[in-house]
Each structure stands twice: as structure tokens, then as C-alpha cells.
Design a protein around this motif. Structure first.
Motif, PDB file in Angstrom:
ATOM      1  N   VAL A  38       0.861  -1.181   0.000  1.00 16.03           N
ATOM      2  CA  VAL A  38       0.000   0.000   0.000  1.00 16.03           C
ATOM      3  C   VAL A  38       0.894   1.228   0.000  1.00 16.03           C
ATOM      4  O   VAL A  38       1.748   1.347   0.868  1.00 16.03           O
ATOM      5  CB  VAL A  38      -0.916   0.027   1.243  1.00 16.03           C
ATOM      6  CG1 VAL A  38      -1.753   1.286   1.285  1.00 16.03           C
ATOM      7  CG2 VAL A  38      -1.799  -1.208   1.249  1.00 16.03           C
ATOM      8  N   PRO A  39       0.788   2.147  -0.900  1.00 16.56           N
ATOM      9  CA  PRO A  39      -0.050   2.132  -2.093  1.00 16.56           C
ATOM     10  C   PRO A  39       0.647   1.416  -3.239  1.00 16.56           C
ATOM     11  O   PRO A  39       1.876   1.334  -3.286  1.00 16.56           O
ATOM     12  CB  PRO A  39      -0.209   3.616  -2.416  1.00 16.56           C
ATOM     13  CG  PRO A  39       1.063   4.225  -1.953  1.00 16.56           C
ATOM     14  CD  PRO A  39       1.469   3.430  -0.729  1.00 16.56           C
ATOM     15  N   LEU A  40      -0.131   0.899  -4.178  1.00 16.24           N
ATOM     16  CA  LEU A  40       0.420   0.348  -5.413  1.00 16.24           C
ATOM     17  C   LEU A  40       0.841   1.521  -6.293  1.00 16.24           C
ATOM     18  O   LEU A  40       0.297   2.614  -6.184  1.00 16.24           O
ATOM     19  CB  LEU A  40      -0.634  -0.490  -6.137  1.00 16.24           C
ATOM     20  CG  LEU A  40      -1.108  -1.750  -5.427  1.00 16.24           C
ATOM     21  CD1 LEU A  40      -2.351  -2.294  -6.119  1.00 16.24           C
ATOM     22  CD2 LEU A  40      -0.020  -2.787  -5.437  1.00 16.24           C
ATOM     23  N   LYS A  41       1.804   1.310  -7.164  1.00 21.18           N
ATOM     24  CA  LYS A  41       2.304   2.381  -8.040  1.00 21.18           C
ATOM     25  C   LYS A  41       1.969   2.074  -9.493  1.00 21.18           C
ATOM     26  O   LYS A  41       1.928   0.920  -9.905  1.00 21.18           O
ATOM     27  CB  LYS A  41       3.822   2.521  -7.904  1.00 21.18           C
ATOM     28  CG  LYS A  41       4.280   2.991  -6.550  1.00 21.18           C
ATOM     29  CD  LYS A  41       3.976   4.447  -6.382  1.00 21.18           C
ATOM     30  CE  LYS A  41       4.592   4.956  -5.087  1.00 21.18           C
ATOM     31  NZ  LYS A  41       4.293   6.350  -4.877  1.00 21.18           N
ATOM     32  N   THR A  42       1.760   3.137 -10.293  1.00 17.75           N
ATOM     33  CA  THR A  42       1.562   2.990 -11.724  1.00 17.75           C
ATOM     34  C   THR A  42       2.847   3.383 -12.441  1.00 17.75           C
ATOM     35  O   THR A  42       3.793   3.853 -11.821  1.00 17.75           O
ATOM     36  CB  THR A  42       0.409   3.877 -12.235  1.00 17.75           C
ATOM     37  OG1 THR A  42       0.739   5.242 -11.996  1.00 17.75           O
ATOM     38  CG2 THR A  42      -0.895   3.529 -11.555  1.00 17.75           C
ATOM     39  N   PHE A  43       2.867   3.224 -13.764  1.00 14.80           N
ATOM     40  CA  PHE A  43       4.054   3.524 -14.552  1.00 14.80           C
ATOM     41  C   PHE A  43       4.409   5.008 -14.513  1.00 14.80           C
ATOM     42  O   PHE A  43       5.567   5.379 -14.676  1.00 14.80           O
ATOM     43  CB  PHE A  43       3.869   3.064 -16.003  1.00 14.80           C
ATOM     44  CG  PHE A  43       2.786   3.802 -16.729  1.00 14.80           C
ATOM     45  CD1 PHE A  43       3.072   4.934 -17.466  1.00 14.80           C
ATOM     46  CD2 PHE A  43       1.476   3.364 -16.664  1.00 14.80           C
ATOM     47  CE1 PHE A  43       2.079   5.626 -18.123  1.00 14.80           C
ATOM     48  CE2 PHE A  43       0.473   4.043 -17.328  1.00 14.80           C
ATOM     49  CZ  PHE A  43       0.770   5.178 -18.062  1.00 14.80           C
ATOM     50  N   ASP A  44       3.439   5.886 -14.278  1.00 14.31           N
ATOM     51  CA  ASP A  44       3.710   7.324 -14.258  1.00 14.31           C
ATOM     52  C   ASP A  44       3.719   7.902 -12.848  1.00 14.31           C
ATOM     53  O   ASP A  44       3.634   9.111 -12.667  1.00 14.31           O
ATOM     54  CB  ASP A  44       2.715   8.072 -15.143  1.00 14.31           C
ATOM     55  CG  ASP A  44       1.271   7.831 -14.756  1.00 14.31           C
ATOM     56  OD1 ASP A  44       1.025   6.954 -13.915  1.00 14.31           O
ATOM     57  OD2 ASP A  44       0.394   8.512 -15.313  1.00 14.31           O
ATOM     58  N   GLY A  45       3.841   7.053 -11.832  1.00 17.98           N
ATOM     59  CA  GLY A  45       4.035   7.508 -10.463  1.00 17.98           C
ATOM     60  C   GLY A  45       2.778   7.763  -9.657  1.00 17.98           C
ATOM     61  O   GLY A  45       2.858   8.272  -8.546  1.00 17.98           O
ATOM     62  N   HIS A  46       1.614   7.409 -10.158  1.00 15.32           N
ATOM     63  CA  HIS A  46       0.386   7.578  -9.386  1.00 15.32           C
ATOM     64  C   HIS A  46       0.293   6.498  -8.309  1.00 15.32           C
ATOM     65  O   HIS A  46       0.752   5.379  -8.498  1.00 15.32           O
ATOM     66  CB  HIS A  46      -0.842   7.478 -10.296  1.00 15.32           C
ATOM     67  CG  HIS A  46      -1.017   8.657 -11.195  1.00 15.32           C
ATOM     68  ND1 HIS A  46      -2.182   8.883 -11.880  1.00 15.32           N
ATOM     69  CD2 HIS A  46      -0.196   9.681 -11.531  1.00 15.32           C
ATOM     70  CE1 HIS A  46      -2.074   9.985 -12.589  1.00 15.32           C
ATOM     71  NE2 HIS A  46      -0.868  10.475 -12.405  1.00 15.32           N
TER      72      HIS A  46
END
Length: 119
Positions: A19-27
Motif C-alpha cells: 500500500v499504495p500500489l504504483k503505476t508507470f507514471d508515479g500515481h
């Protein structure tokens, strides 16, 4: 009224995710938005979503892959990520993750389920 069936093993696997999971663009991706009369973990673990524990492990890698992002038909407030499952003999060969974009580069998981096509 029909009772909903939840897979307790999937609920446990979801709670073990970082927690939290991350996306490819840092979200940051969070499991925070509960559904009608159930928690978000129960909603994802519904047996109608046809998920397995190995699919839950793939969630982070799907979010980190830039190629998994597809345009969402509901507008620019939502994002849809679609990734390939590792199970070969399944009829539903892809996992679809739908998130809602929040402020401060955060996203909230709406649903995760298995789908037949990658579009």
C-alpha cells in the motif's frame, strides 16, 4: 435475494499487496472506495469475477506496464489497465483493472475482473 459468494483467499491476497500500489507514471493506487453493501475487497473477491490468487499477484506488474493502459469509454476521470493472465487454459485470458483518478496523483480501484479480450 441471492447471496453473493466471496473467495476468502483472494481477500487475504489483496490485503497483502503493498500500500499504495504504483503505476508507470508515479500515481498511487489505493483500495479505498467501498461498493454498495460490501467492501472493495469483497467486491473484487466476488466469485463472478473469476479471479485466482496468481491474478492478484499480477496486479502490480500490470499497473507498472505502460502498454497495459487503454482508453476508458467512461471519460478522462477513469483509467483502464488490461494485462495478460499467466494461466494458459483459461477462457478469460486477460485481467481488467479499472481505477478512478483522484487529486494529488492518486487513483482509487473501482473493480478488477477477468475479461476475454484485451480491448
Amino acid at each position: 435475494m441471492k447471496q453473493k459468494e466471496y473467495d476468502d483467499n483472494i481477500i487475504a491476497a489483496l490485503k497483502k499487496l503493498p500500500v499504495p500500489l504504483k503505476t508507470f507514471d508515479g500515481h498511487d493506487v489505493l483500495f479505498e472506495e467501498n461498493k454498495r453493501h460490501e467492501t472493495i475487497f469483497q467486491h473484487v473477491a466476488n466469485k463472478k469475477h473469476h479471479l485466482h490468487i496468481v491474478d492478484i499477484v499480477l496486479i502490480q506488474s500490470i499497473l507498472l506496464n505502460k502498454n497495459s493502459l487503454v482508453s476508458d469509454r467512461n471519460g478522462h476521470k477513469y483509467r483502464t489497465y488490461i494485462g495478460r493472465r499467466t494461466k494458459k487454459k483459461e477462457r478469460l485470458k486477460y485481467i481488467k483493472i479499472t481505477t478512478k483518478i483522484r487529486k494529488n496523483n492518486q487513483e482509487s480501484v473501482i473493480t478488477i475482473h477477468a475479461v476475454k479480450n484485451n480491448c
